[in-house]
Design a protein around this motif. Structure first.
Motif, PDB file in Angstrom:
ATOM      1  N   GLN A  29      38.799  72.630  41.048  1.00  0.00           N
ATOM      2  CA  GLN A  29      39.830  71.914  40.310  1.00  0.00           C
ATOM      3  C   GLN A  29      39.156  70.811  39.518  1.00  0.00           C
ATOM      4  OE1 GLN A  29      42.273  68.659  41.949  1.00  0.00           O
ATOM      5  NE2 GLN A  29      44.023  70.071  41.822  1.00  0.00           N
ATOM      6  N   MET A  30      39.592  70.577  38.288  1.00  0.00           N
ATOM      7  CA  MET A  30      38.992  69.511  37.501  1.00  0.00           C
ATOM      8  C   MET A  30      40.053  68.744  36.730  1.00  0.00           C
ATOM      9  SD  MET A  30      36.971  71.865  34.679  1.00  0.00           S
ATOM     10  CE  MET A  30      36.421  70.531  33.645  1.00  0.00           C
ATOM     11  N   ARG A  31      39.788  67.462  36.563  1.00  0.00           N
ATOM     12  CA  ARG A  31      40.584  66.644  35.664  1.00  0.00           C
ATOM     13  C   ARG A  31      40.003  66.844  34.270  1.00  0.00           C
ATOM     14  NH1 ARG A  31      44.339  63.195  36.170  1.00  0.00           N
ATOM     15  NH2 ARG A  31      44.071  63.099  38.433  1.00  0.00           N
ATOM     16  N   GLY A  65      35.308  68.119  31.716  1.00  0.00           N
ATOM     17  CA  GLY A  65      35.978  67.141  32.563  1.00  0.00           C
ATOM     18  C   GLY A  65      35.189  66.887  33.835  1.00  0.00           C
ATOM     19  N   GLU A  66      35.884  66.416  34.872  1.00  0.00           N
ATOM     20  CA  GLU A  66      35.244  66.038  36.142  1.00  0.00           C
ATOM     21  C   GLU A  66      35.845  66.824  37.282  1.00  0.00           C
ATOM     22  OE1 GLU A  66      35.433  62.052  38.748  1.00  0.00           O
ATOM     23  OE2 GLU A  66      34.412  61.788  36.818  1.00  0.00           O
ATOM     24  N   VAL A  67      34.984  67.351  38.148  1.00  0.00           N
ATOM     25  CA  VAL A  67      35.438  68.119  39.309  1.00  0.00           C
ATOM     26  C   VAL A  67      36.184  67.193  40.268  1.00  0.00           C
ATOM     27  CG1 VAL A  67      34.739  69.535  41.278  1.00  0.00           C
ATOM     28  CG2 VAL A  67      33.512  69.733  39.093  1.00  0.00           C
ATOM     29  N   THR A  68      37.392  67.626  40.690  1.00  0.00           N
ATOM     30  CA  THR A  68      38.209  66.801  41.588  1.00  0.00           C
ATOM     31  C   THR A  68      38.451  67.447  42.952  1.00  0.00           C
ATOM     32  OG1 THR A  68      40.142  67.730  40.434  1.00  0.00           O
ATOM     33  CG2 THR A  68      39.395  65.537  39.761  1.00  0.00           C
ATOM     34  N   ALA A  93      45.681  71.054  29.385  1.00  0.00           N
ATOM     35  CA  ALA A  93      46.447  70.488  30.487  1.00  0.00           C
ATOM     36  C   ALA A  93      45.646  69.343  31.092  1.00  0.00           C
ATOM     37  CB  ALA A  93      46.733  71.554  31.548  1.00  0.00           C
ATOM     38  N   GLU A  94      46.330  68.521  31.854  1.00  0.00           N
ATOM     39  CA  GLU A  94      45.649  67.376  32.458  1.00  0.00           C
ATOM     40  C   GLU A  94      44.788  67.787  33.646  1.00  0.00           C
ATOM     41  OE1 GLU A  94      48.648  63.723  31.366  1.00  0.00           O
ATOM     42  OE2 GLU A  94      49.284  65.107  32.959  1.00  0.00           O
ATOM     43  N   ILE A  95      45.192  68.862  34.337  1.00  0.00           N
ATOM     44  CA  ILE A  95      44.451  69.385  35.488  1.00  0.00           C
ATOM     45  C   ILE A  95      44.308  70.894  35.305  1.00  0.00           C
ATOM     46  CG2 ILE A  95      44.441  69.711  37.996  1.00  0.00           C
ATOM     47  CD1 ILE A  95      44.157  66.820  37.320  1.00  0.00           C
ATOM     48  N   GLY A  96      43.163  71.438  35.708  1.00  0.00           N
ATOM     49  CA  GLY A  96      42.975  72.876  35.636  1.00  0.00           C
ATOM     50  C   GLY A  96      42.122  73.384  36.775  1.00  0.00           C
TER      51      GLY A  96
END
Length: 320
Positions: A29-31, A65-68, A93-96
Motif C-alpha cells: 500500500q502506498m500514499r 509515493g511512499e510505502v505505507t 487516488a490518494e492511496i493505492g
C-alpha cells in the motif's frame, strides 16, 4: 479517500470518494504523491485500450509515493520507502495498492514529479530503441510526435545512444523542446512534404512512431533498406496498414512494441531497462520534461492537454 473513477458504459469520469484499499498478498500500500498521465488513459476512458480494466475503475497508470503498509508475504520495500510503480490502473487516488515486485526504489534526489513521469515514457523508448530496434551509434533515428510524452524521451535517448536524430513535431514550440532534448534535425509536421524532407536528409534507419496515420506512411516511404520501424501508438487515430511487398523489396522490419506487455512474459526486459535508465538519471544524463503539473481536482484539464496535444513531454497530477 479521493479518486478519479471511470464509472459506467458512458465512460463518465468523476472525482469522488472511494474506500481506502488494503494490500492483499504480494502487494504494497502506498500514499500516492504524484501520478503521470498517458495517452493510454484516454483510450481506457473510451474502453478501447488493450488492458482496459472492468468498470468501475480508478484511472492512472504510473505513480510515485511512499510505502505505507505491506501485504502478506511482502518484506520489501520497507514501510517509508520512496518508490515508483507502474500499476496499470489505480494511480489517480490518494492511496493505492500495487504488486510489490513492480515497485522501484527511487534514487536520492529524484522528485516525486520526475518519478511519476519516468517509467512509461523512458521505459517505452529505451526498450523500443535498445531491445527491439538495436539502435547503433551513427544510425539515423526519426522520431514522430517528437515533443510528446514518449517522443521526447526517444529523442533524448536516441542522442544519448549515439544516433543522428530527426525530430518531427507540430509547430515551433514543440520543435524547440525536441531540439533542447538533443535533436539534430527538425521537421515541422504541418509544413510541406514529410517524405521529401526525410529523403533530403538521407532517409532513416529506425522509425519511432507514436502517431500513425499519414506521418507513418510518409516516413515508411523514406526508410532506407534494412530499416527497422517501430509502431508505438496511434495518436492520430489511424492505424496504418503496412504493404508487405514494400517490406520485401527494401528488406524492412516492422517491430511491434508494447512496453507493458513485457510484464506478463519477460518482466526482466523492463527491470533491466529501468536499472540502466535510473543509472543514467543518477549520472545526470536524463532530464524528465514535465510541461504541466496539476492537482487531482484538475485531472480532466490534464487529460484534455493530452487529447488536444497541447502539452510537451509529460503531464503530472500532484496528489499528496
Amino acid at each position: 479517500m479521493r479518486a478519479i473513477i471511470v464509472r459506467d458504459q458512458l465512460r463518465n469520469v468523476t472525482l469522488a470518494d472511494a474506500p481506502e484499499p488494503q494490500p492483499g498478498p504480494g502487494e504494497i500500500q502506498m500514499r500516492i504523491a504524484a501520478c503521470g498521465l498517458n495517452f493510454a488513459d484516454l483510450l481506457m476512458i473510451k474502453g478501447t485500450y488493450q488492458d482496459t480494466p472492468d468498470l468501475p475503475f480508478i484511472l492512472g497508470m504510473e505513480v510515485a509515493g511512499e510505502v505505507t503498509a505491506l501485504g502478506e508475504g511482502v518484506t520489501s520495500p520497507a514501510v517509508g520507502t520512496r518508490v515508483a510503480v507502474f500499476g496499470g490502473q489505480g494511480g489517480l487516488a490518494e492511496i493505492g495498492c500495487f504488486p510489490a515486485d513492480r515497485a522501484v526504489v527511487l534514487p536520492d534526489g529524484m522528485s516525486m514529479t520526475d518519478a511519476a513521469a519516468f517509467q512509461i515514457a523512458y521505459g517505452t523508448s529505451h526498450v523500443a530503441l535498445d531491445h527491439r530496434a538495436r539502435l547503433q551509434p551513427g544510425e539515423t533515428l526519426c522520431v514522430l510526435g517528437a515533443a510528446g510524452g514518449v517522443g521526447l524521451t526517444a529523442v533524448e535517448l536516441g542522442k544519448l545512444m549515439g544516433a543522428r536524430v530527426i525530430a518531427v513535431a507540430r509547430g515551433a514550440d514543440k520543435l524547440r523542446a525536441a531540439e533542447e532534448a538533443g535533436a539534430d534535425h527538425l521537421i515541422d509536421a504541418t509544413e510541406g512534404d514529410l517524405r521529401g524532407a526525410l529523403k533530403a536528409l538521407g532517409g532513416l534507419d529506425v522509425l519511432y512512431d507514436p502517431v500513425g496515420g499519414e506521418q507513418w506512411k510518409a516516413a515508411f516511404r523514406a526508410a532506407r533498406p534494412e530499416a527497422r520501424l517501430l509502431p508505438i501508438g496511434f495518436a492520430s487515430g489511424e492505424v496504418p496498414q503496412i504493404p508487405a511487398n514494400h517490406l520485401l523489396v527494401k528488406n524492412l522490419s516492422v517491430l511491434g512494441m508494447y512496453w507493458g506487455g513485457y510484464m506478463a512474459f519477460r518482466p526482466e526486459v523492463i527491470t533491466d531497462s529501468l536499472k540502466v535508465l535510473l543509472g543514467w538519471y543518477r549520472a545526470g544524463k536524463l532530464r524528465p520534461h514535465v510541461s504541466h503539473i496539476l492537482p487531482l481536482d484538475r485531472t480532466e484539464e490534464g487529460l484534455e492537454l493530452l487529447r488536444s496535444r497541447a502539452s510537451t513531454g509529460k503531464v503530472v497530477i500532484e496528489i499528496g
